[in-house]
Design a protein around this motif. Structure first.
Motif, PDB file in Angstrom:
ATOM      1  N   SER A 113       7.702   3.004  -0.794  1.00 21.32           N
ATOM      2  CA  SER A 113       7.337   4.060  -1.751  1.00 21.32           C
ATOM      3  C   SER A 113       5.853   4.350  -1.684  1.00 21.32           C
ATOM      4  O   SER A 113       5.417   5.507  -1.681  1.00 21.32           O
ATOM      5  CB  SER A 113       7.663   3.614  -3.176  1.00 21.32           C
ATOM      6  OG  SER A 113       8.997   3.781  -3.436  1.00 21.32           O
ATOM      7  N   GLU A 114       5.075   3.270  -1.652  1.00 18.57           N
ATOM      8  CA  GLU A 114       3.618   3.449  -1.644  1.00 18.57           C
ATOM      9  C   GLU A 114       3.163   4.134  -0.352  1.00 18.57           C
ATOM     10  O   GLU A 114       2.286   5.003  -0.371  1.00 18.57           O
ATOM     11  CB  GLU A 114       2.926   2.095  -1.807  1.00 18.57           C
ATOM     12  CG  GLU A 114       3.087   1.511  -3.211  1.00 18.57           C
ATOM     13  CD  GLU A 114       2.762   0.036  -3.301  1.00 18.57           C
ATOM     14  OE1 GLU A 114       2.709  -0.481  -4.439  1.00 18.57           O
ATOM     15  OE2 GLU A 114       2.604  -0.625  -2.244  1.00 18.57           O
ATOM     16  N   ILE A 125       2.155  11.725   1.246  1.00 15.34           N
ATOM     17  CA  ILE A 125       2.113  12.946   0.409  1.00 15.34           C
ATOM     18  C   ILE A 125       0.680  13.224  -0.035  1.00 15.34           C
ATOM     19  O   ILE A 125       0.209  14.368  -0.005  1.00 15.34           O
ATOM     20  CB  ILE A 125       3.029  12.782  -0.830  1.00 15.34           C
ATOM     21  CG1 ILE A 125       4.479  12.624  -0.401  1.00 15.34           C
ATOM     22  CG2 ILE A 125       2.870  13.952  -1.795  1.00 15.34           C
ATOM     23  CD1 ILE A 125       5.388  12.090  -1.491  1.00 15.34           C
ATOM     24  N   PHE A 126       0.006  12.155  -0.425  1.00 14.12           N
ATOM     25  CA  PHE A 126      -1.367  12.317  -0.901  1.00 14.12           C
ATOM     26  C   PHE A 126      -2.251  12.945   0.189  1.00 14.12           C
ATOM     27  O   PHE A 126      -3.002  13.879  -0.077  1.00 14.12           O
ATOM     28  CB  PHE A 126      -1.933  10.955  -1.330  1.00 14.12           C
ATOM     29  CG  PHE A 126      -3.309  11.054  -1.921  1.00 14.12           C
ATOM     30  CD1 PHE A 126      -3.479  11.289  -3.283  1.00 14.12           C
ATOM     31  CD2 PHE A 126      -4.442  10.925  -1.139  1.00 14.12           C
ATOM     32  CE1 PHE A 126      -4.749  11.398  -3.836  1.00 14.12           C
ATOM     33  CE2 PHE A 126      -5.713  11.040  -1.676  1.00 14.12           C
ATOM     34  CZ  PHE A 126      -5.864  11.277  -3.038  1.00 14.12           C
ATOM     35  N   LEU A 127      -2.133  12.398   1.400  1.00 16.29           N
ATOM     36  CA  LEU A 127      -2.975  12.910   2.494  1.00 16.29           C
ATOM     37  C   LEU A 127      -2.645  14.361   2.812  1.00 16.29           C
ATOM     38  O   LEU A 127      -3.516  15.156   3.143  1.00 16.29           O
ATOM     39  CB  LEU A 127      -2.820  12.031   3.734  1.00 16.29           C
ATOM     40  CG  LEU A 127      -3.396  10.613   3.583  1.00 16.29           C
ATOM     41  CD1 LEU A 127      -3.008   9.736   4.767  1.00 16.29           C
ATOM     42  CD2 LEU A 127      -4.905  10.644   3.417  1.00 16.29           C
ATOM     43  N   GLU A 166       6.870   8.338  -5.712  1.00 20.32           N
ATOM     44  CA  GLU A 166       6.159   7.717  -4.590  1.00 20.32           C
ATOM     45  C   GLU A 166       4.659   7.972  -4.691  1.00 20.32           C
ATOM     46  O   GLU A 166       3.850   7.076  -4.446  1.00 20.32           O
ATOM     47  CB  GLU A 166       6.706   8.264  -3.266  1.00 20.32           C
ATOM     48  CG  GLU A 166       8.111   7.777  -2.955  1.00 20.32           C
ATOM     49  CD  GLU A 166       8.657   8.374  -1.671  1.00 20.32           C
ATOM     50  OE1 GLU A 166       7.962   9.196  -1.047  1.00 20.32           O
ATOM     51  OE2 GLU A 166       9.804   8.031  -1.309  1.00 20.32           O
ATOM     52  N   LEU A 167       4.319   9.187  -5.099  1.00 19.68           N
ATOM     53  CA  LEU A 167       2.895   9.532  -5.233  1.00 19.68           C
ATOM     54  C   LEU A 167       2.246   8.675  -6.319  1.00 19.68           C
ATOM     55  O   LEU A 167       1.132   8.152  -6.149  1.00 19.68           O
ATOM     56  CB  LEU A 167       2.766  11.024  -5.561  1.00 19.68           C
ATOM     57  CG  LEU A 167       1.368  11.632  -5.543  1.00 19.68           C
ATOM     58  CD1 LEU A 167       0.659  11.369  -4.231  1.00 19.68           C
ATOM     59  CD2 LEU A 167       1.442  13.135  -5.791  1.00 19.68           C
ATOM     60  N   ILE A 168       2.966   8.499  -7.404  1.00 19.47           N
ATOM     61  CA  ILE A 168       2.425   7.666  -8.494  1.00 19.47           C
ATOM     62  C   ILE A 168       2.297   6.209  -8.037  1.00 19.47           C
ATOM     63  O   ILE A 168       1.308   5.530  -8.339  1.00 19.47           O
ATOM     64  CB  ILE A 168       3.303   7.782  -9.756  1.00 19.47           C
ATOM     65  CG1 ILE A 168       3.129   9.194 -10.353  1.00 19.47           C
ATOM     66  CG2 ILE A 168       2.941   6.734 -10.794  1.00 19.47           C
ATOM     67  CD1 ILE A 168       4.095   9.532 -11.446  1.00 19.47           C
TER      68      ILE A 168
END
Lengths: 367, 222
Positions: free
Chosen positions: A223-224, A230-232, A342-344
């Motif tokens: 997940s991380e 996603i963050f990138l 996943e983003l969280i």
């Protein structure tokens, strides 16, 4: 004769009683305030990280001075810096909340609400080139530190030129300045420097993300890792990461809030280039899970709400930053399925529990 | 100023003119040789429901007055005061506020006109008003105090028309001109920052207030 003496005695008694009945405020015992500082000064100029010991630098690229940072720590927690001794810097920048506040608007010296959400403090050197506060109005740390103290809502010490006089009359500062500067002269310039040095010493390099940089994120859950991707793809355009140090810097952004009113106009207030209503500095994301509520006005209580806003709540706005779609209209970030969770999960890997519990950043006053 | 004096004079004379046609009833004692009376203002009661209405400024300053008359001469004395102590906490820091208000007014009036039911008094009163606010913030390191004192003194010229229901009760309507001067003294004490401590005494502020005939009183004669 006896009557005369009796009258005289009664007169003296009356004078003594009336003198003692005068309302004079009683000064509390100054010994009631005690500092708990270690015999060996804490090392503010170094930080243990997963990648080893790092030096901590000040704004002018010199190494942090431990003695100056120690005085800065005392000043940061000292309520005497407010006009009525009711609030300290730390009242709105609590260590356990990564030096932010848990309410949308903090309360100033008269319990009036401040106008913007209290920002978390860490790794200030990363944003030194951008500026401080939500509108980046101060670009020098030593200017910034007196801003809240002199603010008429926050700490109320509007005659800031007299702050050194007040601090100079507090008995516990003399020896600290003597040790640091070689004499006990207390000036506003020295106070600015000490506060700045302490704030710059607050660095966060002990998150799971920092450890992941060394082992290629092998400890990260799926997940991380998914969240990091996603963050990138979606977030790092504003909250960008440099390759070498994984800095989560801020830049300008926003403008996607209320399209009708700008009660809090952001950059437009300080920028010569008018027409930047609603734009604010993008905050760094280290320890983001500890700094709720979010946004410049604390309008979002949870990370879920923030992500929902960026994935579907952005409103069209002539000043919408280009990263969010600009004049072409809102461009929400793309999240599908479990992407939000996943983003969280990834954002929580930025938590640094060393920062929020380290004694060298805690209150030096009566614990 | 001249318009207000006209009103005062009219208020004084009009009831007299209106009642001049009536014959004096010798069987009705217009005043006692000497006696004690209590004058109570009705305006605060009439305006209880609208305390914050700015129009309430036009209350008479005198809430009640104890009077003693000898023949046509009446001496009055009015006193009113309020003391309040409150404690509060600002960001965990205790502060205390003590407020004191004091109002004193000795007066002299003369019965200038009388009929069976009507009496007109004109007189002069000395006014003294004092308001004291003392606020302290007590922290571990110092006690900050803020002390403000407002002193007002002056004179009022007034005229009251009484309508006597019987020997005990009468209703009065008052008009008055107040000429007062006010001085404010403000002392702030910051023990740790003496340069911030201030002691300010304002110059006298002279005020002239005209109360239209709207102050209602009820008088009880003991």
């Amino acid at each position: 004769m006896k009557k005369l003496m009796l009258s005289g005695f009664l007169m003296i008694l009356l004078v003594v009683i009336s003198y003692n009945c005068r309302k004079i405020p009683v000064q509390p015992d100054l010994g009631g305030v005690r500092l708990y500082l270690p015999v060996q000064t804490y090392e503010y100029n170094k930080v243990n990280t997963p990648s080893g010991v790092k030096n901590v630098f000040y704004e002018d690229s010199t190494i942090i001075d431990n003695n100056k940072a120690t005085i800065g720590r005392v000043l940061f927690y000292d309520k005497s810096l407010s006009i009525n001794n009711s609030v300290a810097c730390a009242s709105c920048h609590s260590q356990k909340n990564a030096f932010s506040d848990i309410v949308p608007f903090s309360r100033g010296f008269e319990e009036k609400q401040t106008l913007r959400n209290s920002m978390g403090i860490s790794n200030l050197i990363e944003v030194a080139s951008i500026g401080y506060f939500w509108d980046a109005r101060d670009t020098m740390i030593e200017d910034m530190v007196f801003g809240p103290i002199a603010n008429h809502i926050e700490m109320g010490f509007e005659r800031i030129d007299l702050i050194a006089e007040k601090v100079g009359n507090l008995p516990y500062y003399r020896s600290l300045f003597q040790k640091c500067y070689g004499n006990d002269k207390i000036t506003a310039e020295r106070m600015r420097e000490c506060l700045g040095q302490f704030l710059f010493s607050i660095v966060s390099y002990n998150s799971r993300f920092d450890a992941g940089l060394l082992n290629n994120f092998s400890d990260f859950t799926s997940s991380e890792k998914g969240g990091m991707t996603i963050f990138l793809d979606e977030c790092s355009v504003c909250h960008f990461i440099t390759d070498d140090e994984a800095f989560f810097k801020g830049w300008w952004g926003g403008g996607g809030g209320n399209t009708i009113k700008f009660a809090n106009i952001g950059l437009d207030e300080v920028d010569a280039d008018k027409g930047r209503n609603g734009l604010f500095k993008v905050p760094g994301l280290r320890n983001i899970s500890k700094t709720a509520p979010y946004m410049h006005d604390g309008r979002k209580e949870t990370l879920e709400e923030v992500i929902d806003f960026y994935s579907g709540g952005i409103k069209a706005n002539p000043n919408l930053s280009w990263e969010l779609g600009g004049t072409n209209g809102p461009r929400p970030i793309w999240l599908a399925g479990s992407a939000r969770d996943e983003l969280i999960a990834f954002l929580k890997t930025l938590d640094d529990n060393v920062l929020t519990t380290d004694k060298k950043f805690s209150s030096p006053f009566n614990p | 100023m001249r318009r207000h004096l006209y009103l005062l004079v009219c208020t004084l004379l009009l009831p007299g003119v209106m009642t001049a046609a009536h014959k004096t009833d010798s069987t009705f004692r217009t005043y006692r040789k000497h006696g004690l009376h209590l004058l109570v203002s009705l305006n605060p009661i009439l305006n209880l429901s609208k305390k914050d209405n700015p129009a309430n400024f036009f209350y008479s300053k005198i809430p009640f007055e104890l009077q003693y008359n000898y023949k046509r001469h009446t001496l009055g004395f009015s006193i009113n005061g309020k003391s309040k102590k409150s404690k509060d906490s600002v960001n965990g820091l205790p502060n205390e506020t003590k407020r004191l208000r004091l109002f004193l007014s000795p007066s002299y009036s003369y019965l200038v006109f009388q009929r069976k039911h009507w009496q007109i008094y004109s007189g002069l009163a000395y006014i003294y008003q004092y308001e004291d606010t003392f606020k302290t913030f007590k922290s571990d390191v110092e006690v900050i105090s803020k002390h403000s004192m407002i002193k007002e003194n002056g004179f009022s010229i007034f005229s009251r028309i009484h309508y006597r229901f019987n020997r005990k009760f009468s209703l009065a309507l008052e008009t008055a001109i107040y000429l007062t001067r006010t001085r404010t003294e403000f002392v702030e004490n910051y023990p740790l920052t003496p340069s911030m401590s201030t002691h300010h005494k304002s110059p006298y502020n002279y005020r002239y207030i005209f109360f239209i005939p709207s102050n209602l009183f009820i008088r009880y004669s003991f």
